[in-house]
Write an enzyme that holds these catalytic residues in place. Structure first.
Site, short mmCIF file in Angstrom:
data_model
loop_
_atom_site.label_atom_id
_atom_site.label_comp_id
_atom_site.label_asym_id
_atom_site.label_seq_id
_atom_site.Cartn_x
_atom_site.Cartn_y
_atom_site.Cartn_z
N HIS A 158 -46.48 0.96 27.09
CA HIS A 158 -47.10 1.26 28.02
C HIS A 158 -46.96 2.71 28.31
O HIS A 158 -46.64 2.79 29.55
CB HIS A 158 -47.23 0.16 29.16
CG HIS A 158 -47.54 -1.19 29.01
ND1 HIS A 158 -48.80 -1.49 28.40
CD2 HIS A 158 -47.16 -2.42 29.67
CE1 HIS A 158 -48.96 -2.66 28.48
NE2 HIS A 158 -48.06 -3.38 29.04
N HIS B 21 -53.93 -3.43 34.31
CA HIS B 21 -53.03 -4.59 34.02
C HIS B 21 -52.86 -5.42 35.33
O HIS B 21 -51.92 -5.66 35.97
CB HIS B 21 -51.49 -3.81 33.63
CG HIS B 21 -50.81 -4.62 33.11
ND1 HIS B 21 -50.16 -5.85 33.37
CD2 HIS B 21 -50.14 -4.50 31.70
CE1 HIS B 21 -49.32 -6.32 32.43
NE2 HIS B 21 -49.31 -5.55 31.37
N GLU C 174 -56.05 -7.55 29.47
CA GLU C 174 -56.04 -6.20 29.33
C GLU C 174 -56.97 -5.47 28.25
O GLU C 174 -56.65 -5.72 27.01
CB GLU C 174 -54.53 -5.60 29.13
CG GLU C 174 -53.62 -6.19 30.06
CD GLU C 174 -52.33 -6.24 29.34
OE1 GLU C 174 -51.69 -4.97 29.14
OE2 GLU C 174 -51.55 -7.19 29.32
C1 GLA Z 1 -48.09 -6.66 28.37
C2 GLA Z 1 -47.36 -6.83 27.13
C3 GLA Z 1 -46.09 -7.66 27.56
C4 GLA Z 1 -45.53 -7.29 28.59
C5 GLA Z 1 -46.47 -7.09 29.95
C6 GLA Z 1 -45.72 -6.39 31.17
O1 GLA Z 1 -49.24 -7.32 28.66
O2 GLA Z 1 -48.00 -7.27 26.06
O3 GLA Z 1 -45.36 -8.29 26.53
O4 GLA Z 1 -44.63 -6.13 28.57
O5 GLA Z 1 -47.55 -6.12 29.41
O6 GLA Z 1 -44.60 -7.06 31.37
#
Ligand code: GLA
Length: 380
Positions: free
Chosen positions: A131, A205, A344
């Site tokens: 991210h 998210h 997402e």
């Molecule tokens: C995304 C990732 C997960 C986790 C979340 C945040 O969905 O794929 O593994 O890191 O973000 O916690």
């Protein structure tokens, strides 16, 4: 003081939106959400529509702080997880409601090569970059460029990411535009331009819990449908192997509405084991670049239904596996594993290292654009 301000904004917006219902329009109102411990002010824009949907967007991470939607009986409830104060968001690592970037999800070893140059990004997740690094766009304070009321209510937030930030090349100009239509549809437009070749992958998210709280908060009974015939299997650090595999015959087959909890404990499935539940990228059917239905979630208890549309090639479905009951969020609710459905819409994880995945490169002169639409309704 900050919570008093939050209450004041809420009171102001409730009365405004009541008046607005008569006017038959959608309204955007700006206020102050609170301040970080260092005194940095975090603003909020409340969007309200005649359909009874309300959303609050805050400048910390251009993030959705709340969405209120009516249940089957018409009772409004907050359907996203999060916090009441800016500092809690700042200290937390779950990306609640945030705009994630520059690159949503993971890049293997935080390394990629573009036009013959190899770039090393900040590593923040088991040897990989997640991210956008630390801090990512979720921890940046975005600027409010404009707000509009009318048939649709909208806010444009922007952030300029300097060249080299978190290891990424090129100065990136990013905007996140949230638009709430009169019918209650909430749309996000992520756009970005660069002055040097780079990569970009922006996503939202939000952790949805359509039951709203407190009571029975688990999402395991939610019926999920994902319009994907394929997914991208991962290794044990959640980096795609590069294979595009069919969902048929696996716990990843959500082509028909299926309870999330039905197969989430399938210990025979290596992917479920690696992800501690669901945390995979689904390859959406249909043509990337066209707005199409990615996923639908229905909570049988409240009757609330969420439909997610996107132009992106994929969608990450994450079942809140890292919510471990360690902290309390909004409305005094302790968040536990499986308390949320996170969808997402995105380019595929680690796309820069897989030539067979749709490209996440952005060149000067071009505009990156990812559209996400949330449609809310109720089942009978
Ligand atoms: C995304 C990732 C997960 C986790 C979340 C945040 O969905 O794929 O593994 O890191 O973000 O916690």
């Amino acid at each position: 003081m900050s919570s008093l301000r939050t209450i004041l904004i809420s009171a102001l917006c409730v009365s405004t939106f009541a008046a607005m219902a008569d006017a038959g329009a959608a309204e955007a109102r700006r206020g102050i959400f609170g301040a970080l411990a260092d005194g940095t002010r975090i603003d909020a824009v409340d969007l309200g529509s005649r359909a009874g949907i309300r959303a609050r967007i805050i400048t910390l991470g251009a993030r959705i702080q709340s969405i209120y939607a009516p249940d089957r009986a018409g009772k409004p409830g907050d359907i996203v997880l999060g916090f009441d104060s800016p500092q809690q968001y700042f200290d937390d690592g779950n990306y609640f409601g945030a705009t994630v970037g520059r690159f949503a999800n993971r890049i293997g070893k935080g390394r990629f090569t573009l036009n013959g140059h190899t770039y090393q990004l900040v590593i923040n997740d088991h040897g990989n970059s997640l991210h956008g690094g630390t801090p990512g766009f979720d921890k940046r304070v975005w600027k409010i460029d404009s707000i509009h009321s009318g048939p649709s209510a909208s806010v444009v937030m922007s952030y300029i990411s300097p060249a080299g930030e978190e290891g990424y090349p090129g100065t990136l100009h990013v905007t996140a535009t949230y638009t709430l239509k009169d019918n209650g549809e909430l749309r996000i437009d992520y756009q970005a331009t660069t002055d040097k070749p780079t990569i970009v992958n922006l996503s939202g998210h939000s952790y949805f819990n359509l039951a709203s709280g407190p009571g029975d908060f688990s999402t395991m009974h939610d019926l999920l449908q994902i319009n994907a015939s394929h997914y991208t299997p991962v290794d044990d650090t959640l980096i795609p192997t590069g294979v595009i595999a069919p969902v048929a015959g696996t716990p990843m087959d959500f082509r028909r509405p299926t309870a999330i909890g039905l197969r989430i404990r399938d210990g025979n499935d290596q992917q479920i084991r690696y992800c501690h539940g669901y945390d995979m990228n689904f390859v959406l059917d249909g043509r990337p670049g066209t707005l199409r239905l990615a996923a639908r979630v229905e909570d049988p208890r409240s009757g609330r239904v969420l439909q997610v549309y996107t132009t992106a090639p994929g969608v990450q479905f994450y079942s809140g596996n890292f919510l471990t009951g360690l902290f309390v969020g909004k409305h005094g609710i302790l968040y536990r594993q499986g308390d949320a459905v996170v969808l997402e819409p995105q380019d595929f994880p680690d796309a820069p290292n897989h030539p067979n995945f749709p490209s996440a490169a952005l060149n000067p002169g071009a505009t990156y654009h990812n559209v996400i639409v949330y449609r809310f309704s109720v089942s009978k």
